[in-house]
Each structure stands twice: as C-alpha cells, then as structure tokens.
Design a protein around this motif. Structure first.
Motif, PDB file in Angstrom:
ATOM      1  N   TYR A 528     -37.501 -60.269  56.424  1.00 34.37           N
ATOM      2  CA  TYR A 528     -37.540 -59.339  55.481  1.00 34.37           C
ATOM      3  C   TYR A 528     -37.422 -57.672  56.021  1.00 34.37           C
ATOM      4  N   HIS A 532     -34.726 -55.291  54.695  1.00 38.69           N
ATOM      5  CA  HIS A 532     -35.086 -54.302  54.388  1.00 38.69           C
ATOM      6  C   HIS A 532     -34.404 -52.953  54.962  1.00 38.69           C
ATOM      7  N   SER A 535     -30.758 -52.548  54.225  1.00 38.54           N
ATOM      8  CA  SER A 535     -30.687 -52.136  52.834  1.00 38.54           C
ATOM      9  C   SER A 535     -30.680 -50.808  52.976  1.00 38.54           C
ATOM     10  N   ILE A 557     -34.048 -57.571  47.587  1.00 36.38           N
ATOM     11  CA  ILE A 557     -34.224 -58.462  48.811  1.00 36.38           C
ATOM     12  C   ILE A 557     -34.543 -59.741  48.666  1.00 36.38           C
ATOM     13  N   LEU A 572     -29.187 -59.434  50.531  1.00 34.19           N
ATOM     14  CA  LEU A 572     -29.717 -57.897  49.644  1.00 34.19           C
ATOM     15  C   LEU A 572     -28.782 -57.943  48.563  1.00 34.19           C
TER      16      LEU A 572
END
Length: 678
Positions: A528, A532, A535, A557, A572
């Motif tokens: 993650y 993240h 992204s 996500i 994502l």
C-alpha cells in the motif's frame, strides 16, 4: 423517541418545521430565503448536516434530514440513486430501514432566467447564534440583532446588524447600524454534541451576575503583549475574563464538566451524555468529520439486477407490494405509476424481484456481527475482480456508466507495471452515513455510538448521496514481483521503524476512539505504501499535461496481500469526476496511450528520485519519540491536496518506490530500482 443508543431527545420546539424556502412561496421581499450555494461534493465532504458553513456575513449549519422532507415534498416524484452494492453497505451500518439513496434537493436550470429549482435547497439554521457587533464590541444572542437579506440576486449581502450601535466608548453622536459577526467559541464533545459557549457563566466564573439578572457583555480583542485571544467583559458588574484560560487541558478543567447533549442540526438535546465538553473554535478542522462510503458503479450480474429492481419496487410500491405479490400485470401497472421502469423485464424476472423485495431482513444480531467484522476493502474487491477480466470489457453494459479499454503497454514502460486500463467513462456514487466531532474514526464501524445521527425522529429511512461521472487510468503492478519485493521490506529496519512510529501515533492520539482499536490492524501493508506513493507522484505529473488541476484528480488504491477471503491486489486508479451530467472532457484518459503514459511514468519516477529537500527528505525515518506516518516524503516531492489523497498524506515513502541515491541508514531496495534503471 429512541435510536440505536436509546437516546431520548428533548426538542427546542416539537412543532417547528424548518422550511426557509417558504418565504419564496409566500412572496416575501424583505427576507429572501437563499443565502448562498454549494456544490454537491462540498456538501458531502465539507459542509454536510451538522457542519458549519461560513457565509460572507454569518455562518449556517445544514439541518438534519427531517427538515429536508418539506423541501422534497414539493416534488410528486423523487428518483432515487440506485446502487445496490452501496445501499447494502449503508444498511449494514445504519439498519435495514434505510430504503434509498437520495440526491441533494437541486434541479438544473434550462436558462439563466429560469425559475426551475428555486423552491429546492438545503435547509439550514444560523449557527452559532451568539454575535459580536463590529462597531461597539457588544456580545449577545441572535434575537438582539436584525437580519437583512433584501437583494434577490445578491445572497452574499445577507447579514445581521446591530441597530443603533453607539460605537466604541458610546461617544458616537449619530448612532448607526453596524454589521455583526459570529462569536467564534463553541463547546464540543467526542460524542458529537456541539453547543454555544456559556459566555455569561464564564465571565462570572460559574455564578450569576451580582448587578443584573441578564447583563450585557462585550468581547474585546487582546492580541497585545502576553494576552492571547479575546476578553469577555460584563457591562453591569465590570467582571472580565480572558478566553485564553479555556484553552488546553488546564482550561478544560474550568469549563462545564457535563455536556448538555445538544445537536444544533437536529434542533434537539440528548441528555445523559457521558463525555466532557472541550473548547473548539468555529473554523477548527476537527469540528466535523464526514463519514462517507464510495463505490464505482460496475456492470451488474443477473443477481445484482434482481437486487436493484427489488430495491426500486420496495421504495416505489411500499406496502402494496405484498398485497399483489403474485400478480405480475398489477405490479407492472403500479410500477408505471411509481416511475419504476420494468419495460424490458419479463414476468418471471419481475416476480423474482418482488420475492427478493419481500424477503425478511436480517436480524439485528447478525447485522451487528457483520458490521463488527467489516473491512472497507470489501468495497474495492468487486472493482478489482472486474478489472482482472478484460474479456468482459467488450461486453460492457452502458447503463452502468462504466466503459473501460485494455491498453497496449509501451515496451519501454517500467517492467514492474504489467497492465494499463483506460477508464473512458465511470460513475461514482458517494453516500453520507453521518459524522463525528473531535475524533475522526479510521473506519465507520470503529465506535458506532460516536457516529452522530442525521435524524431526530427514529432511524433514517434514506441518506443523501451524490452521483459523479468522469474518467481515469488504472495501472496494475506485477503481483509476483510485488509479493517478492514486499517480503524483503517486511524484514527491513525501515519497516520496523514505520511500525513503531504507527504504534506511538495510535497511543498518543487525542482520541478516545483510537484507544479501542488495535494499532497493528490499521497499519497498511508495504505494497500500500508503494502504490500510494506511486499514485501521488503520478498525480503531480499528470496534472501538468491532462488539463485538470492536481486537486481535481483523486486516487483509489487496490493493495492488499492474499488471504482466504480475497486474492492479492496491487493496482491504482487515478480519476477525475464531476457532478454534472456530462462528466469530464477526456484529457486524463488520453494520457493512457502507450507512448504518452510511458513518458509520464518515467518523468514521475525521475522526479521522485530527487527532492529539493534532499538529503533531509530522503533520510527521514521516524524514531523515538517521533510518530509521523511517512518517511521520505514531503510537500516538495510527494504530498498532494487533501481532495486527492484518501489517507491525508500518510503512509508515503519514496524509498519504497525508488532506490534513492542520497538515502543512507535505513535504505531498502526500491520497487522500480534506481534512477539509472529508467
């Protein structure tokens, strides 16, 4: 009247119905009802029921759903937003009595001079209701001031004024009408109650004024020398007291120790609150935290079509459904009257939907058990599974509002990315479940009793929702590569430092809710953090080319390891949506073309490898006593606006993304390698 916590409300006025738009219907010219406008997304996330919305002259609080009913009663037919997957989640949180998701009471106009929709709007109460005169510093309740709102096309001119204001010192010969502004101090508790600050009791230290039964007060600014904030003065007896004394834990001991249980948005009190009130300023960021749930509308299976039709019949036909359950022709006739479209539905499908609508609801015990074990990831799983089946893409159902296209990947695209999907069209549904104050919950089901109710007369039978349309780009990482990379991160010193910081952060939060949650259950996995961070750097890069500002781009996500309940995910979605019916213009999805996307990804990763704050940023690792929830990330390289990030710029670290040349100490292998690999 009771709710899930068996609270009993005491209303200010049980007969009061808040319908400010009635002024328009009665042709009143002196005090026109509307005082401003806001976008549906703003009313959903920033200024929903129970929040405080600043207007040019004063502040208002959008009212609870009971007061919306007279507004909706102006329409014979209301078309709800149908999304069974989201409605099921709302029912799990609030109960099966929730039958529909309703849009906000708004209607588009065909032309600038059209009167369509003038009789619709969100009802609101003036709050706070203690005002301060800007001319003489008089501090008093709302009835002591006059309201002006006379210009039909200038609602921003609406304001409260102090008539015959004597000016400061009372030496002004010609008295005038001075504008009044809201007093900024309020009392709030962790159970979501909000109240006016007791200025009279405060200045007299909990006692009555010795010189007058209801004395006048004044509020002076005291930002000079060692004084901070405002000073309250009683005109009758001369007593003074500074508001600075009410701040912090020491000041909290001087405030009332019993919360009155006031919900201004419901115009009611809920006594027997067990939380202690605290001072809060009107514009504080922790005054209102929205509790919302969001889904992307996916093409439905046959079973989901039955559920959707069952929901429509349940809402449209009500009790009549059971009476004519086996008569398809009668059901069709009633459905037409109720504006439920069953034209393309066979009799067998119609009767199956009727049977589904008449099924008994699950027991309260089962619902509570399901809620206690609920994980928000469950909303993402159907979306992820659909995106894993490109064979379904050519058979898309346009009624879902989703149109996706599998894109070719450039041979120069980073080998860690193995799929690109252009989301040409998408529809996102957002629903409001309630809100909290002081204490934001990580999940809506953390402490259900903290979720402030939206109605005063029983449980809600509907909740507000918005329907947005837009576009996006979905990127999927190679799952095998992610799994291998994640195993290495889990044993690293950097990950151990992040875990320890997360534990400290949970333990130190000024949060009653956090104490009841196990910190380790809420730390996202390394994948993650990777997705993240990826992204965020992509949002910053795409914003320079797609035609939309970075604040208009949002992330979704899909990142979780494999478990018995679900397959692993690593992807994502960067998207942009708008609340109007036309959606967006295609500038973002155009960037999914293989050559353009390869250039954007390479440029984003190159920028992520360097930061103007390096080497400080690249080496940032939390250690005792630090408890920040990010590593090598800052405003210069990775942070994005709050409207874009789903986790408030937490759980970011560029070292998971790239092997940083300036990083020492807690170094790890970046998923995309070093800058030389680009």
């Amino acid at each position: 009247m009771t709710d899930a916590t068996d609270e009993t409300a005491v209303l200010h006025d049980d007969e009061e119905v808040l319908d400010p738009l009635a002024d328009l219907e009665q042709g009143m010219d002196k005090n026109r009802a509307k005082v401003g406008s806001a976008r549906p997304s703003s009313l959903l996330y920033t200024y929903g029921p129970g929040s405080i919305m600043d207007l040019p002259g004063f502040s208002v609080m959008p009212a609870g759903l009971d007061d919306w009913e007279p507004i909706w009663a102006r329409r014979e037919h209301l078309r709800p937003i149908m999304e069974p997957r989201l409605l099921g989640v709302v029912q799990m949180h609030l109960g099966d009595q929730v039958k529909e998701l309703r849009p906000f009471p708004w209607q588009p106009k065909r032309g600038a001079q059209s009167n369509e929709g003038n009789d619709l709007g969100i009802p609101a109460r003036v709050f706070p209701q203690w005002f301060r005169c800007t001319g003489c510093d008089y501090l008093g309740p709302l009835p002591r001031f006059a309201y002006k709102n006379t210009h039909p096309f200038r609602p921003d001119l609406a304001q409260f004024t102090h008539k015959n204001c004597p000016g400061r010192g009372g030496r002004t010969k010609k008295r005038r009408e001075a504008p009044a502004v809201p007093a900024q101090h309020l009392l709030a508790c962790a159970n979501g109650h909000l109240d006016e600050f007791p200025y009279l009791l405060w200045v007299h230290r909990g006692r009555q004024c010795p010189s007058a039964e209801n004395p006048d007060l004044k509020m002076f600014d005291a930002n000079l020398g060692k004084s901070v904030g405002s000073i309250i003065k009683c005109v009758a007896c001369g007593a003074t007291r500074g508001m600075a004394e009410a701040q912090g834990e020491v000041g909290r001991e001087k405030l009332p120790q019993v919360c009155r249980g006031r919900h201004p948005h419901l115009n009611a009190f809920y006594p027997d609150c067990d939380a202690r009130p605290a001072l809060i300023m009107m514009g504080a960021s922790n005054l209102w935290f929205a509790a919302t749930q969001t889904v992307i509308v996916m093409p439905r299976t046959e079973a989901e079509d039955v559920d959707a039709l069952a929901d429509s019949l349940r809402v449209g036909l009500g009790d009549q459904l059971a009476e004519f359950a086996n008569q398809a022709a009668v059901i069709r006739g009633m459905a037409a009257v109720a504006h439920v479209d069953v034209t393309d539905v066979t009799d067998d499908e119609l009767l199956a939907a009727v049977a589904k609508a008449l099924e008994p609801s699950e027991s309260e015990a089962d619902r509570q058990e399901r809620l206690a074990n609920w994980d928000p990831v469950e909303l993402l799983v159907p979306e992820w599974r659909y995106l894993q089946k490109p064979a379904l893409f050519p058979q898309q159902q346009n009624t879902s509002g989703l149109m996706v296209t599998e894109m070719d990947c450039s041979p120069d695209l980073s080998p860690g990315i193995n799929r690109v999907v252009a989301v040409n069209k998408m529809k996102r549904i957002n629903a409001v479940l309630g809100f909290t104050r002081l204490d934001e919950m990580d999940r809506v089901n953390d402490v259900v009793s903290r979720l402030v109710r939206l109605t005063r007369r029983g449980k809600p039978t509907w909740v507000p929702a918005t329907e947005d349309r837009g576009e996006g780009i979905f990127l999927q990482l190679d799952l095998t590569t992610v799994d291998a990379w994640e195993q290495g991160i889990l044993t690293s010193d950097l990950w151990a430092a992040h875990k320890a910081a997360h534990e400290r952060n949970f333990n130190r939060r000024f949060s009653e809710t956090a104490k009841r949650v196990k910190a380790s259950d809420r730390l996202p996995s390394p994948r993650y953090w990777l997705l993240h961070t990826f992204s965020h750097v992509l949002i910053r890069e795409l914003a320079m080319y797609c035609g939309y500002g970075a604040a208009s781009l949002t992330e979704r996500i899909y990142a979780w390891p494999a478990s018995p309940d679900r397959d692993a995910a690593a992807g994502l979605l960067i998207c942009t949506t708008a609340s109007d019916s036309e959606g967006t213009l295609g500038g973002l999805v155009a960037q999914s073309q293989k050559d353009l996307l390869q250039a954007r990804v390479a440029s984003a990763l190159r920028r992520a490898a360097r930061c103007s704050s390096d080497p400080v940023c690249a080496m940032r690792t939390p250690s005792e006593p630090e408890d920040f929830l990010h590593g090598a990330a800052c405003h210069a390289c990775s942070f994005v606006s709050e409207t874009s990030c789903e986790r408030a710029n937490r759980f970011l670290d560029r070292r998971f993304l790239m092997t940083l040349p300036t990083s020492t100490g807690h170094s790890v292998h970046g998923f995309f390698g070093g800058i030389d690999a680009l």
